[in-house]
Design a protein around this motif. Structure first.
Motif: not given
Length: 551
Positions: A186-195
């Protein structure tokens, strides 16, 4: 995508094994299909055959796929067209699934596991077999060759490594029935959204990304492929509580301490890797190494336009700050609070310096009362360095003059007055040095050093530091360190002299200016000195902390 194969020698009707291969490939994945056809042909052709290959590749770009609602989850046909076969997939007890929401570290962990299990299998595997063929994508369906479930079923390796972005409720039930092991990342949602946004921009098999603001709103509403990030991470976390063969990892932990996370993976999977093997894996899975590796960077997949954005873009924690506006961040935080079900499922949107070396060496100018409490709870070792107030004031004045991110220092007279009043970044010098001195009396893990002692006898202070930290360097090493940290040597070292920092205007004043004790007497007027001394006596009268202003 349409594919036609025509075989035979010129003017004859010979078999595929001995004739030329004419491939008419149409669509986004033509090259992928061709690579697999040729590889299969090389391994299945008759001895002595010498086939020729005639290629006609028609790259007619199909429209981007459209999202549609699939049992309550946003999906595209490329991941649902083979649904019955996916759901009927026959798992094995030794299968290992790498499950993630898209762009959460799937490739990273897949490569770690591939190296841990099969890194010994000779160079050909590492140099000629792309990772996406070693670790098939279970739900991917691009007939006739890229059918993830079939590729996984035919894997010759044991254990089979399989990747999936499926929400937990869509996972084939055979994985649970067979007790297969699952590694969820799992990855934090903010960085996940950007990526995910940049991935959608460059991947023609994904729906159009649109503008960042639109994409972010869609992400928050779960209107991207594989649905809601919130539902995904929450439901897999919930499954972890009842399914012991599920290991839940965080991308941020991998960034912060990859070695420790590999140790945990090995423990979960029962892998007995040597220290040397683990070190080789750590070296191979660094972001820069994987970005340059054609077997892991997806440069062999033409559906991805890496000129728009590289598949492996930054690999950092905190890049979201370069994309989110303040308003978007506030809105996102409010939405996050509403949708996160489990208080013990916590994500970090920053990682301290992304350090991977041990021990971590961290600097701070914080007053003692502002230091994160975890340093005290973990009994971290702290070295505090204090400098006499007069030289500190002079050095700080010149630092503010040349540092574009510091407040304007104004004249020396006005700066000195503010220094005495504690109207500086990080507050009062007096409260700072006294606060840390008082803390030292109750905390044995604080070493309190004086700048003046370091100037007077660097080698002796180095001995004190080594004793405090439990280091046992050789005499030769101590001499080398002592020599390297001399002021003139550091001033000429581009790695430490601030010359690489764009916020420093070295034409105004060098970052490393004089490095002396007593330079204050070239700045203080007699009247300023008398006023400063009176103020100093008042503010330092109730402490045994003493400084030298001359040597």
């Amino acid at each position: 995508m349409g594919v036609q194969f025509v075989t035979g020698n010129t003017g004859t009707g010979s078999t595929l094994a001995c004739g030329p291969l004419v491939a008419v490939l149409i669509g986004r994945c033509a090259a992928c299909v061709l690579q697999r056809v040729l590889r299969n042909k090389q391994t299945s052709g008759r001895s002595g055959s010498s086939p020729s290959v005639i290629l006609i590749i028609r790259m007619e770009m199909q429209p981007r796929p459209k999202l549609y609602d699939f049992h309550g989850v946003s999906m595209t046909k490329i991941f649902t067209d083979n649904w019955d076969n996916i759901q009927n997939f026959k798992a094995r007890p030794d299968d290992i699934v790498i499950a993630t929401y898209p762009k959460a570290g799937t490739t990273w962990v897949s490569y770690m596991l591939d190296l841990l299990y099969f890194g010994h299998m000779g160079p050909d595997r590492q140099t000629s077999l792309p990772l996406h063929e070693r670790v098939p994508f279970l739900e991917l369906c691009v007939p006739p060759m890229l059918i993830g479930a079939e590729m996984a079923d035919k894997l010759p390796t044991t254990p089979r490594l399989i990747k999936s972005h499926l929400p937990v409720q869509f996972m084939p039930k055979s994985f649970w029935e067979q007790g297969s092991r699952i590694v969820y990342v799992a990855r934090n949602p903010k960085d996940n959204a950007v990526s995910f946004y940049h991935f959608n921009r460059m991947n023609n098999a994904q729906p159009e990304a649109g503008e960042w603001s639109t994409f972010l709103q869609d992400f928050m509403e779960g209107k991207r492929v594989f649905g809601s990030w919130y539902d995904h991470v929450n439901s897999w976390w919930e499954k972890k509580q009842s399914y012991s063969n599920l290991h839940y990892m965080f991308y941020e932990d991998l960034i912060e301490d990859c070695g420790q996370e590999i140790d945990r993976l090995c423990s979960f999977l029962g892998i007995s890797a040597s220290a040397e093997e683990k070190e080789r894996v750590i070296t191979s899975v660094t972001f820069d190494s994987m970005k340059q590796n054609k077997m892991t960077n997806y440069s062999t997949v033409p559906v991805m336009n890496q000129e728009v954005s590289p598949f492996m873009r930054k690999g950092k924690v905190g890049d979201w700050k370069n994309h989110f506006t303040v308003a978007q961040n506030e809105q996102f935080d409010e939405d996050y609070k509403k949708k996160m079900k489990y208080p013990d499922l916590k994500f970090r949107v920053d990682v301290l310096n992304e350090l991977t070396s041990f021990p971590r060496i961290i600097k701070t100018h914080l007053p003692v009362q502002f230091l994160p409490k975890s340093f005290w709870e973990q009994n971290s070792k702290i070295i505090y360095v204090a400098r006499n107030a007069k030289d500190s004031a002079v050095s700080y004045f010149h630092f503010d003059r040349m540092n574009k991110v510091q407040p304007e220092p104004g004249s020396w007279e006005s700066f000195l007055q503010r220094f005495m009043e504690g109207k500086m970044v990080f507050g009062s010098w007096y409260e700072h040095v006294r606060g840390w001195w008082e803390k030292k009396q109750t905390c044995s893990n604080i070493l309190y050093l004086f700048y003046e002692d370091l100037i007077e006898d660097t080698e002796q202070e180095l001995v004190h530091i080594c004793s405090f930290l439990g280091l046992s360097p050789t005499t030769e090493l101590k001499k080398q360190v002592t020599e390297k940290v001399q002021f003139d040597n550091m001033k000429n070292n581009k790695m430490v002299n601030g010359s690489a920092d764009e916020v420093f205007d070295l034409k105004i004043s060098p970052f490393m200016r004089k490095g002396r004790v007593g330079d204050w007497n070239n700045h203080f007027t007699v009247q300023q000195d008398e006023q400063f001394n009176e103020d100093y006596k008042k503010k330092m009268k109730n402490t045994d902390l003493q400084f030298r202003t001359v040597l």
